[in-house]
Write a protein that holds these residues in place. Structure first.
Motif, PDB file in Angstrom:
ATOM      1  N   VAL A 215      11.873 -33.663 -22.906  1.00 44.82           N
ATOM      2  CA  VAL A 215      10.752 -34.222 -23.193  1.00 44.82           C
ATOM      3  C   VAL A 215      10.461 -35.050 -22.087  1.00 44.82           C
ATOM      4  CG1 VAL A 215      10.735 -33.691 -25.646  1.00 44.82           C
ATOM      5  CG2 VAL A 215      11.642 -35.994 -24.598  1.00 44.82           C
TER       6      VAL A 215
ATOM      7  N   GLY B  48       8.326 -37.793 -23.116  1.00 44.39           N
ATOM      8  CA  GLY B  48       8.141 -39.010 -23.972  1.00 44.39           C
ATOM      9  C   GLY B  48       9.643 -39.564 -24.304  1.00 44.39           C
TER      10      GLY B  48
ATOM     11  N   LEU C  86      12.626 -39.451 -27.286  1.00 46.24           N
ATOM     12  CA  LEU C  86      13.444 -38.658 -28.063  1.00 46.24           C
ATOM     13  C   LEU C  86      14.800 -39.455 -28.604  1.00 46.24           C
ATOM     14  CD1 LEU C  86      13.298 -35.960 -29.837  1.00 46.24           C
ATOM     15  CD2 LEU C  86      14.366 -34.825 -27.849  1.00 46.24           C
TER      16      LEU C  86
ATOM     17  N   PHE D 295      10.723 -38.193 -32.340  1.00 40.52           N
ATOM     18  CA  PHE D 295       9.902 -37.986 -31.139  1.00 40.52           C
ATOM     19  C   PHE D 295       8.443 -38.735 -30.837  1.00 40.52           C
ATOM     20  CE2 PHE D 295       7.697 -34.339 -28.785  1.00 40.52           C
ATOM     21  CZ  PHE D 295       7.856 -35.064 -27.388  1.00 40.52           C
ATOM     22  N   GLU D 296       8.380 -39.570 -29.942  1.00 39.05           N
ATOM     23  CA  GLU D 296       7.283 -40.178 -29.526  1.00 39.05           C
ATOM     24  C   GLU D 296       6.593 -39.439 -27.969  1.00 39.05           C
ATOM     25  OE1 GLU D 296       7.353 -44.261 -29.450  1.00 39.05           O
ATOM     26  OE2 GLU D 296       8.423 -44.211 -31.453  1.00 39.05           O
ATOM     27  N   PRO D 297       5.747 -38.469 -28.350  1.00 46.26           N
ATOM     28  CA  PRO D 297       5.134 -37.473 -27.134  1.00 46.26           C
ATOM     29  C   PRO D 297       4.596 -38.473 -26.282  1.00 46.26           C
ATOM     30  CG  PRO D 297       4.245 -37.029 -29.056  1.00 46.26           C
ATOM     31  CD  PRO D 297       5.272 -37.802 -29.477  1.00 46.26           C
TER      32      PRO D 297
ATOM     33  N   ASP E 137       2.891 -32.824 -23.740  1.00 47.25           N
ATOM     34  CA  ASP E 137       4.542 -32.983 -23.851  1.00 47.25           C
ATOM     35  C   ASP E 137       4.951 -32.471 -25.364  1.00 47.25           C
ATOM     36  OD1 ASP E 137       7.205 -34.001 -23.272  1.00 47.25           O
ATOM     37  OD2 ASP E 137       6.546 -35.847 -24.158  1.00 47.25           O
ATOM     38  N   LEU E 138       3.963 -32.972 -26.328  1.00 50.54           N
ATOM     39  CA  LEU E 138       4.169 -32.431 -27.837  1.00 50.54           C
ATOM     40  C   LEU E 138       4.145 -31.002 -27.805  1.00 50.54           C
ATOM     41  CD1 LEU E 138       4.418 -32.898 -30.711  1.00 50.54           C
ATOM     42  CD2 LEU E 138       1.839 -33.515 -30.782  1.00 50.54           C
TER      43      LEU E 138
ATOM     44  N   PHE F 287       7.090 -29.209 -26.377  1.00 49.41           N
ATOM     45  CA  PHE F 287       8.222 -29.477 -27.157  1.00 49.41           C
ATOM     46  C   PHE F 287       8.328 -28.370 -28.430  1.00 49.41           C
ATOM     47  CE2 PHE F 287      10.313 -31.703 -30.790  1.00 49.41           C
ATOM     48  CZ  PHE F 287      11.408 -31.959 -30.241  1.00 49.41           C
TER      49      PHE F 287
ATOM     50  N   VAL G 290       7.564 -36.613 -35.881  1.00 46.07           N
ATOM     51  CA  VAL G 290       6.864 -37.012 -34.555  1.00 46.07           C
ATOM     52  C   VAL G 290       5.931 -38.074 -34.857  1.00 46.07           C
ATOM     53  CG1 VAL G 290       4.741 -36.231 -33.013  1.00 46.07           C
ATOM     54  CG2 VAL G 290       6.458 -34.537 -34.041  1.00 46.07           C
TER      55      VAL G 290
END
Length: 300
Positions: free
Chosen positions: A10, A12, A14, A36-38, A43-44, A47, A78
């Motif tokens: 990722v 972001g 994780l 997870f913070e994209p 990015d999200l 993933f 998320v």
């Protein structure tokens, strides 16, 4: 293959075994297996597209209407950060709002743009993603009345745009696909004067302050209103105002709110809610439905 070895790369943040209690209003509960913070919607999507389909995924907004059970949440939680908190004007009556934008930001932006009809979002402690999923509402208005469309990332990583009709809204419910994350939504209001819009927001804020325990560790409205009745009415009639289990209490100010008075476990809070449901059922025959999400697993 374990979840750890199955996770895609990722851009972001994780984190493994990430505490969720600081992120939710009740300040209780166990950790996320992965948080997870994209960095952005791409990015999200990347993933989720590459994540083992057997790994559960759920979205987390401000953590207001939520009990995280003490055993934590398996899979991936998320959380949409600042990259998803933008609100921009599309035209005279329409805003595009990131899935992580708060109700206060959306309603304030609408006020500044002279867009009326979104004032009620000021009173809902959550984010756009939660409003869309749960048809969030207050003071006689609901999200379905202002939503035009939303952009979501499905569990398989596909990005789709859903018009409001596709969500088949009902009271505090939508048919948003399981595991889908709302990354943005388009809201439309009607023309209004900023001063009048601010006055309505002030009225709503004062009403909330007078009737709800806003400065407590709480989860907001616990149960759906058993229409045409109000949940607090049947709870009060069943003698539950002030009821406690451990450090969990039914609010004396508004008895459709549960409180963490200090060190309540999520087990205590959920057990108190179930006891309220039992007493209301015995008293009036009303079957209260949880409005608050209860997620994760019980502590072993």
């Amino acid at each position: 293959m374990s979840v750890a070895t199955a996770l895609p790369p990722v851009r972001g943040k994780l984190r493994e075994n990430a505490p969720l209690a600081p992120l939710v209003w009740f300040k209780s509960g166990g950790p996320a297996q992965w948080l997870f913070e994209p960095a952005d919607a791409d990015d999200l999507a990347d993933f989720l597209r590459n994540l083992d389909p057997s790994v559960p995924v759920m979205g987390l907004g401000l953590g207001s209407n939520m009990i995280v059970r003490d055993g934590g949440v398996p899979g991936v939680v998320v959380r949409l950060g600042k990259a998803f908190a933008k609100v921009e004007r599309i035209d005279d009556l329409t805003l595009r709002c990131g899935g992580g934008a708060s109700g206060i930001l959306v309603s304030s932006t609408a006020r500044d743009a002279g867009i009326a009809g979104l004032e009620f979002l000021r009173s809902i402690p959550g984010t756009v993603g939660g409003f869309v999923r749960m048809n969030g509402g207050a003071y006689g208005r609901e999200t379905c009345e202002i939503l035009v469309e939303c952009d979501v990332v499905l569990r398989n990583g596909e990005r789709v745009r859903l018009p409001v009709a596709d969500l088949h809204y009902s009271y505090r419910h939508s048919e948003l696909p399981e595991g889908a994350i709302v990354v943005s939504a388009v809201f439309r209001g009607h023309a209004g004067e900023p001063a009048a819009i601010q006055a309505e927001m002030d009225r709503i804020a004062a009403s909330r302050e007078a009737s709800q325990p806003l400065r407590s560790k709480t989860g907001g409205s616990t149960f759906k209103n058993p229409l045409p009745l109000k949940a607090w009415q049947v709870i009060d009639a069943a003698g539950c105002r002030g009821l406690t289990i451990g450090d969990a209490q039914v609010s004396e100010k508004h008895c459709n709110f549960l409180l963490n008075l200090g060190n309540a476990s999520s087990r205590d809070i959920e057990a108190l809610g179930e006891e309220v449901r039992r007493r209301v059922r015995a008293d009036s025959g009303v079957e209260l439905e949880w409005e608050i999400q209860r997620i994760g697993v019980e502590e072993q």
